[in-house]
Design a protein around this motif. Structure first.
Motif, PDB file in Angstrom:
ATOM      1  N   VAL A 118       0.838  -1.197   0.000  1.00 32.28           N
ATOM      2  CA  VAL A 118       0.000   0.000   0.000  1.00 32.28           C
ATOM      3  C   VAL A 118       0.877   1.252   0.000  1.00 32.28           C
ATOM      4  O   VAL A 118       0.541   2.264  -0.611  1.00 32.28           O
ATOM      5  N   ALA A 119       2.022   1.177   0.663  1.00 27.93           N
ATOM      6  CA  ALA A 119       2.952   2.317   0.738  1.00 27.93           C
ATOM      7  C   ALA A 119       3.933   2.330  -0.440  1.00 27.93           C
ATOM      8  O   ALA A 119       4.907   3.081  -0.414  1.00 27.93           O
ATOM      9  N   ASN A 120       3.685   1.483  -1.432  1.00 25.91           N
ATOM     10  CA  ASN A 120       4.536   1.404  -2.645  1.00 25.91           C
ATOM     11  C   ASN A 120       5.977   0.977  -2.358  1.00 25.91           C
ATOM     12  O   ASN A 120       6.889   1.347  -3.085  1.00 25.91           O
ATOM     13  N   ARG A 121       6.162   0.201  -1.277  1.00 30.58           N
ATOM     14  CA  ARG A 121       7.536  -0.227  -0.977  1.00 30.58           C
ATOM     15  C   ARG A 121       7.826  -1.623  -1.525  1.00 30.58           C
ATOM     16  O   ARG A 121       8.979  -2.017  -1.629  1.00 30.58           O
ATOM     17  N   VAL A 122       6.783  -2.393  -1.854  1.00 29.96           N
ATOM     18  CA  VAL A 122       6.988  -3.657  -2.579  1.00 29.96           C
ATOM     19  C   VAL A 122       6.070  -3.656  -3.798  1.00 29.96           C
ATOM     20  O   VAL A 122       5.104  -2.898  -3.865  1.00 29.96           O
ATOM     21  N   ASP A 123       6.395  -4.540  -4.734  1.00 26.71           N
ATOM     22  CA  ASP A 123       5.720  -4.546  -6.024  1.00 26.71           C
ATOM     23  C   ASP A 123       4.325  -5.173  -5.923  1.00 26.71           C
ATOM     24  O   ASP A 123       4.171  -6.319  -5.499  1.00 26.71           O
ATOM     25  N   LEU A 124       3.323  -4.415  -6.343  1.00 23.66           N
ATOM     26  CA  LEU A 124       1.940  -4.900  -6.304  1.00 23.66           C
ATOM     27  C   LEU A 124       1.688  -6.061  -7.264  1.00 23.66           C
ATOM     28  O   LEU A 124       0.714  -6.794  -7.118  1.00 23.66           O
ATOM     29  N   ASN A 125       2.567  -6.229  -8.258  1.00 23.60           N
ATOM     30  CA  ASN A 125       2.373  -7.322  -9.214  1.00 23.60           C
ATOM     31  C   ASN A 125       2.521  -8.694  -8.572  1.00 23.60           C
ATOM     32  O   ASN A 125       2.151  -9.694  -9.167  1.00 23.60           O
ATOM     33  N   ASP A 126       3.086  -8.739  -7.356  1.00 21.51           N
ATOM     34  CA  ASP A 126       3.197 -10.018  -6.662  1.00 21.51           C
ATOM     35  C   ASP A 126       1.888 -10.417  -5.980  1.00 21.51           C
ATOM     36  O   ASP A 126       1.805 -11.472  -5.370  1.00 21.51           O
ATOM     37  N   PHE A 127       0.866  -9.569  -6.069  1.00 26.64           N
ATOM     38  CA  PHE A 127      -0.430  -9.858  -5.437  1.00 26.64           C
ATOM     39  C   PHE A 127      -1.431 -10.402  -6.465  1.00 26.64           C
ATOM     40  O   PHE A 127      -1.335 -10.095  -7.652  1.00 26.64           O
ATOM     41  N   ASN A 128      -2.444 -11.157  -5.953  1.00 25.09           N
ATOM     42  CA  ASN A 128      -3.520 -11.580  -6.855  1.00 25.09           C
ATOM     43  C   ASN A 128      -4.423 -10.367  -7.155  1.00 25.09           C
ATOM     44  O   ASN A 128      -4.283  -9.310  -6.538  1.00 25.09           O
ATOM     45  N   ALA A 129      -5.332 -10.550  -8.124  1.00 25.11           N
ATOM     46  CA  ALA A 129      -6.122  -9.412  -8.625  1.00 25.11           C
ATOM     47  C   ALA A 129      -6.949  -8.744  -7.520  1.00 25.11           C
ATOM     48  O   ALA A 129      -6.995  -7.507  -7.435  1.00 25.11           O
ATOM     49  N   ASP A 130      -7.591  -9.545  -6.667  1.00 23.26           N
ATOM     50  CA  ASP A 130      -8.410  -8.972  -5.582  1.00 23.26           C
ATOM     51  C   ASP A 130      -7.551  -8.170  -4.609  1.00 23.26           C
ATOM     52  O   ASP A 130      -7.932  -7.079  -4.166  1.00 23.26           O
ATOM     53  N   ALA A 131      -6.402  -8.725  -4.257  1.00 22.43           N
ATOM     54  CA  ALA A 131      -5.509  -8.044  -3.311  1.00 22.43           C
ATOM     55  C   ALA A 131      -4.964  -6.756  -3.915  1.00 22.43           C
ATOM     56  O   ALA A 131      -4.838  -5.737  -3.229  1.00 22.43           O
ATOM     57  N   GLN A 132      -4.677  -6.775  -5.230  1.00 23.78           N
ATOM     58  CA  GLN A 132      -4.204  -5.558  -5.910  1.00 23.78           C
ATOM     59  C   GLN A 132      -5.260  -4.472  -5.881  1.00 23.78           C
ATOM     60  O   GLN A 132      -4.983  -3.312  -5.582  1.00 23.78           O
ATOM     61  N   GLU A 133      -6.499  -4.894  -6.182  1.00 24.60           N
ATOM     62  CA  GLU A 133      -7.593  -3.923  -6.212  1.00 24.60           C
ATOM     63  C   GLU A 133      -7.790  -3.304  -4.826  1.00 24.60           C
ATOM     64  O   GLU A 133      -7.931  -2.084  -4.684  1.00 24.60           O
ATOM     65  N   MET A 148     -17.517  -2.794   3.165  1.00 24.41           N
ATOM     66  CA  MET A 148     -16.732  -3.224   1.996  1.00 24.41           C
ATOM     67  C   MET A 148     -17.583  -3.141   0.737  1.00 24.41           C
ATOM     68  O   MET A 148     -17.130  -2.703  -0.324  1.00 24.41           O
ATOM     69  N   ASP A 149     -18.839  -3.550   0.874  1.00 26.36           N
ATOM     70  CA  ASP A 149     -19.775  -3.518  -0.247  1.00 26.36           C
ATOM     71  C   ASP A 149     -19.989  -2.069  -0.706  1.00 26.36           C
ATOM     72  O   ASP A 149     -19.973  -1.773  -1.910  1.00 26.36           O
ATOM     73  N   ALA A 150     -20.147  -1.166   0.258  1.00 21.77           N
ATOM     74  CA  ALA A 150     -20.380   0.247  -0.064  1.00 21.77           C
ATOM     75  C   ALA A 150     -19.191   0.839  -0.821  1.00 21.77           C
ATOM     76  O   ALA A 150     -19.352   1.758  -1.633  1.00 21.77           O
ATOM     77  N   HIS A 151     -17.989   0.320  -0.547  1.00 24.20           N
ATOM     78  CA  HIS A 151     -16.787   0.823  -1.240  1.00 24.20           C
ATOM     79  C   HIS A 151     -16.463  -0.002  -2.488  1.00 24.20           C
ATOM     80  O   HIS A 151     -15.404   0.176  -3.084  1.00 24.20           O
ATOM     81  N   HIS A 152     -17.360  -0.931  -2.846  1.00 22.22           N
ATOM     82  CA  HIS A 152     -17.184  -1.768  -4.042  1.00 22.22           C
ATOM     83  C   HIS A 152     -15.886  -2.567  -4.005  1.00 22.22           C
ATOM     84  O   HIS A 152     -15.228  -2.742  -5.035  1.00 22.22           O
ATOM     85  N   LEU A 153     -15.538  -3.057  -2.827  1.00 24.24           N
ATOM     86  CA  LEU A 153     -14.357  -3.928  -2.734  1.00 24.24           C
ATOM     87  C   LEU A 153     -14.736  -5.307  -3.277  1.00 24.24           C
ATOM     88  O   LEU A 153     -15.924  -5.649  -3.349  1.00 24.24           O
ATOM     89  N   PRO A 154     -13.756  -6.115  -3.715  1.00 23.18           N
ATOM     90  CA  PRO A 154     -14.074  -7.386  -4.400  1.00 23.18           C
ATOM     91  C   PRO A 154     -14.995  -8.298  -3.573  1.00 23.18           C
ATOM     92  O   PRO A 154     -14.788  -8.482  -2.368  1.00 23.18           O
ATOM     93  N   THR A 155     -15.992  -8.870  -4.248  1.00 20.67           N
ATOM     94  CA  THR A 155     -17.011  -9.670  -3.546  1.00 20.67           C
ATOM     95  C   THR A 155     -16.414 -10.904  -2.858  1.00 20.67           C
ATOM     96  O   THR A 155     -16.872 -11.306  -1.808  1.00 20.67           O
ATOM     97  N   ARG A 156     -15.390 -11.475  -3.461  1.00 20.57           N
ATOM     98  CA  ARG A 156     -14.781 -12.666  -2.856  1.00 20.57           C
ATOM     99  C   ARG A 156     -14.192 -12.316  -1.483  1.00 20.57           C
ATOM    100  O   ARG A 156     -14.262 -13.096  -0.538  1.00 20.57           O
ATOM    101  N   LEU A 157     -13.623 -11.114  -1.379  1.00 22.37           N
ATOM    102  CA  LEU A 157     -13.035 -10.685  -0.098  1.00 22.37           C
ATOM    103  C   LEU A 157     -14.119 -10.445   0.947  1.00 22.37           C
ATOM    104  O   LEU A 157     -13.901 -10.630   2.139  1.00 22.37           O
ATOM    105  N   ILE A 158     -15.299 -10.025   0.477  1.00 19.70           N
ATOM    106  CA  ILE A 158     -16.419  -9.778   1.390  1.00 19.70           C
ATOM    107  C   ILE A 158     -16.965 -11.106   1.893  1.00 19.70           C
ATOM    108  O   ILE A 158     -17.162 -11.308   3.102  1.00 19.70           O
TER     109      ILE A 158
END
Ligand code: ZN
Length: 245
Positions: free
Chosen positions: A65-80, A228-238
């Motif tokens: 989140v602080a841009n100190r590691v590469d987001l590409n190492d995360f899955n799509a939901d975690a990136q979002e 989470m729903d109100a912020h449209h975060l990924p449904t799988r995470l909810i």
């Protein structure tokens, strides 16, 4: 001193607050990283933690989140979720997250997020990984998070040589640490448990009595899911919060 040990809060303020209210008297909070990422209230979690007597190490989500590691190492939901979390935080929050240390050593305990070998990224999911990890810390005990599953790995030496044994922690019962073998201990996750139990997990360490106990706490899961729903975060995470997966 009594320490409240928490890990993987993941922006789930309802869960974090329920643990802080329910945990029996503590003098300090030891946080094992991933304060943010996934959940709907990252800023509230950071502020609440920083208003307590606390120590904390960095998790992979904190640094992503602080841009100190590469987001590409995360899955799509975690990136979002990480992009959304970044957008919610003040520059001062991001600065604070990026300066969290990888490792702390306190009172015979090494604190890391993933493993003492690779503190940010390595998951200790098997006894073989745990066994190899004992060479990377000097204290009797190491506290880890990252897998979101409460577990203990003990290094024992017997007639059959050195073994790494896995134990499921007992609930609500103080475990004596005096004369205990070297151990790697995971308290489980506050904000996104993954052991099939949706209750928030935490541990209490009593440094004088030399005991460690593991606990679970109910919280308003639906409240976190609604936000989470109100912020449209990924449904799988909810959805996963209801299942503890
Ligand atoms: Zn995590």
């Amino acid at each position: 001193m009594r320490c409240l040990i928490v890990s993987d809060i993941h922006g789930n303020f309802a869960a974090f607050d329920a643990v802080l209210q329910a945990a029996p008297g503590y003098d300090q909070v030891w946080c094992l990283g991933d304060i943010v990422g996934y959940g709907p209230e990252p800023r509230e979690c950071i502020q609440r933690l920083r208003n307590l007597p606390f120590v904390a190490v960095a998790g992979n989500h904190d640094w992503a989140v602080a841009n100190r590691v590469d987001l590409n190492d995360f899955n799509a939901d975690a990136q979002e979720a990480a992009h959304w979390t970044h957008s919610q935080l003040h520059p001062s929050d991001l600065e604070w997250l990026s300066h969290l240390p990888e490792r702390l050593v306190l009172d015979g305990f090494t604190l890391v997020h993933g493993s003492p070998r690779h503190p940010i990224w390595e998951y200790i999911l098997q006894p073989s990984i745990a066994r190899a990890s004992f060479a990377y810390f000097d204290t009797p005990f190491c506290l880890v998070g990252h897998t979101h599953v409460p577990i203990m790995y003990a290094l024992t030496e017997g007639r059959e040589g050195i073994r790494c044994r896995t134990h499921v922690p007992p609930q609500d019962a103080p475990l004596p640490l005096t004369d205990a073998p070297r151990m790697i201990v995971n308290p489980g996750s506050v904000g996104q448990p993954r052991d099939g139990n949706p209750l928030a997990a935490y541990a209490i360490l009593d440094t004088e009595a030399q005991t460690l106990s593991f606990h679970r706490q109910s919280y308003a899961v639906e409240e976190t899911q609604r936000k989470m729903d109100a912020h449209h975060l990924p449904t799988r995470l909810i959805a996963r919060l209801s299942l503890g997966w």
